[in-house]
Motif scaffolding. Structure first.
Motif, PDB file in Angstrom:
ATOM      1  N   ARG A 161       1.392  35.897 135.513  1.00  0.00           N
ATOM      2  CA  ARG A 161       1.691  35.479 134.366  1.00  0.00           C
ATOM      3  C   ARG A 161       1.637  33.863 134.291  1.00  0.00           C
ATOM      4  NH1 ARG A 161       6.897  37.597 133.475  1.00  0.00           N
ATOM      5  NH2 ARG A 161       5.900  39.566 133.212  1.00  0.00           N
ATOM      6  N   GLN A 162       1.949  33.274 135.254  1.00  0.00           N
ATOM      7  CA  GLN A 162       2.144  31.774 135.487  1.00  0.00           C
ATOM      8  C   GLN A 162       0.419  31.373 135.228  1.00  0.00           C
ATOM      9  OE1 GLN A 162       4.504  29.511 134.927  1.00  0.00           O
ATOM     10  NE2 GLN A 162       6.122  31.244 134.703  1.00  0.00           N
ATOM     11  N   ASP A 163      -0.329  32.020 135.930  1.00  0.00           N
ATOM     12  CA  ASP A 163      -1.577  31.630 136.191  1.00  0.00           C
ATOM     13  C   ASP A 163      -2.498  31.861 134.667  1.00  0.00           C
ATOM     14  OD1 ASP A 163      -1.427  31.044 138.825  1.00  0.00           O
ATOM     15  OD2 ASP A 163      -2.423  33.083 139.446  1.00  0.00           O
ATOM     16  N   ARG A 164      -1.958  32.546 133.982  1.00  0.00           N
ATOM     17  CA  ARG A 164      -2.416  32.910 132.452  1.00  0.00           C
ATOM     18  C   ARG A 164      -1.717  31.869 131.566  1.00  0.00           C
ATOM     19  NH1 ARG A 164      -1.504  38.475 133.791  1.00  0.00           N
ATOM     20  NH2 ARG A 164       0.440  38.406 132.451  1.00  0.00           N
ATOM     21  N   LYS A 165      -0.930  31.445 131.762  1.00  0.00           N
ATOM     22  CA  LYS A 165      -0.272  30.690 130.915  1.00  0.00           C
ATOM     23  C   LYS A 165      -0.908  29.522 130.494  1.00  0.00           C
ATOM     24  CE  LYS A 165       4.468  29.283 130.224  1.00  0.00           C
ATOM     25  NZ  LYS A 165       6.076  28.956 130.560  1.00  0.00           N
ATOM     26  N   SER A 166      -1.094  28.897 129.109  1.00  0.00           N
ATOM     27  CA  SER A 166      -1.809  27.879 129.067  1.00  0.00           C
ATOM     28  C   SER A 166      -1.229  26.569 129.351  1.00  0.00           C
ATOM     29  CB  SER A 166      -2.192  27.802 127.420  1.00  0.00           C
ATOM     30  OG  SER A 166      -1.056  27.705 126.852  1.00  0.00           O
ATOM     31  N   SER A 167      -1.808  25.385 129.536  1.00  0.00           N
ATOM     32  CA  SER A 167      -1.164  24.182 129.437  1.00  0.00           C
ATOM     33  C   SER A 167      -0.416  23.726 128.383  1.00  0.00           C
ATOM     34  CB  SER A 167      -2.022  23.134 129.831  1.00  0.00           C
ATOM     35  OG  SER A 167      -3.017  22.898 128.794  1.00  0.00           O
ATOM     36  N   ARG A 168       0.497  22.847 128.277  1.00  0.00           N
ATOM     37  CA  ARG A 168       1.298  22.363 127.278  1.00  0.00           C
ATOM     38  C   ARG A 168       0.329  21.513 126.241  1.00  0.00           C
ATOM     39  NH1 ARG A 168       6.646  19.613 129.662  1.00  0.00           N
ATOM     40  NH2 ARG A 168       7.144  19.743 127.603  1.00  0.00           N
ATOM     41  N   GLY A 169      -0.444  20.976 126.804  1.00  0.00           N
ATOM     42  CA  GLY A 169      -1.561  20.235 125.797  1.00  0.00           C
ATOM     43  C   GLY A 169      -1.189  18.665 125.834  1.00  0.00           C
TER      44      GLY A 169
END
Length: 126
Positions: free
Chosen positions: A106-114
């Motif tokens: 799940r952490q790997d799929r999470k997008s960066s904050r931007g």
């Protein structure tokens, strides 16, 4: 209409192509330092409208949705379950260090904050 020889030639060339891809993949990975101890199983095709025994096998493997990946240790019963649903899944042999938990996936799929916080005015005033 295609003649039988043309169809046979096309089939043999596709087999040759698959064989060359398989050997290229195996030759690129030179003697792994770790033993391959786990299966990485990913559901690629949906089980909709398939018999209940196939759906039950997928549930027994812990796969509930398409493109879901699970990891299992090399055992005879898991290998038998994989053979039952071999048309629906892709399987890779991976070492124990490559096994990922659900939280890690799940952490790997999470997008960066931007954005990144470079500094704060509150810190400089104090």
């Amino acid at each position: 209409m295609f003649s039988a020889s043309v169809r046979a030639g096309a089939a043999s060339s596709s087999r040759l192509q698959c064989r060359s891809l398989a050997t290229a993949a195996s030759s690129s990975s030179t003697a792994p330092s770790e033993p391959l101890t786990h299966f990485r199983i990913t559901l690629r095709r949906s089980a909709i409208s398939l018999p209940s025994n196939i759906k039950g096998t997928l549930a027994a493997l812990g796969i509930h949705r398409r493109l879901q990946t699970v990891y299992h240790r090399h055992t005879a019963d898991i290998a038998g379950k994989i053979l039952t649903v071999k048309e629906l899944v892709t399987v890779e042999n991976v070492p124990e260090s490559a096994v990922r938990t659900k939280l890690e996936q799940r952490q790997d799929r999470k997008s960066s904050r931007g954005y990144e916080v470079a500094g704060s005015k509150l810190d400089s005033e104090l």
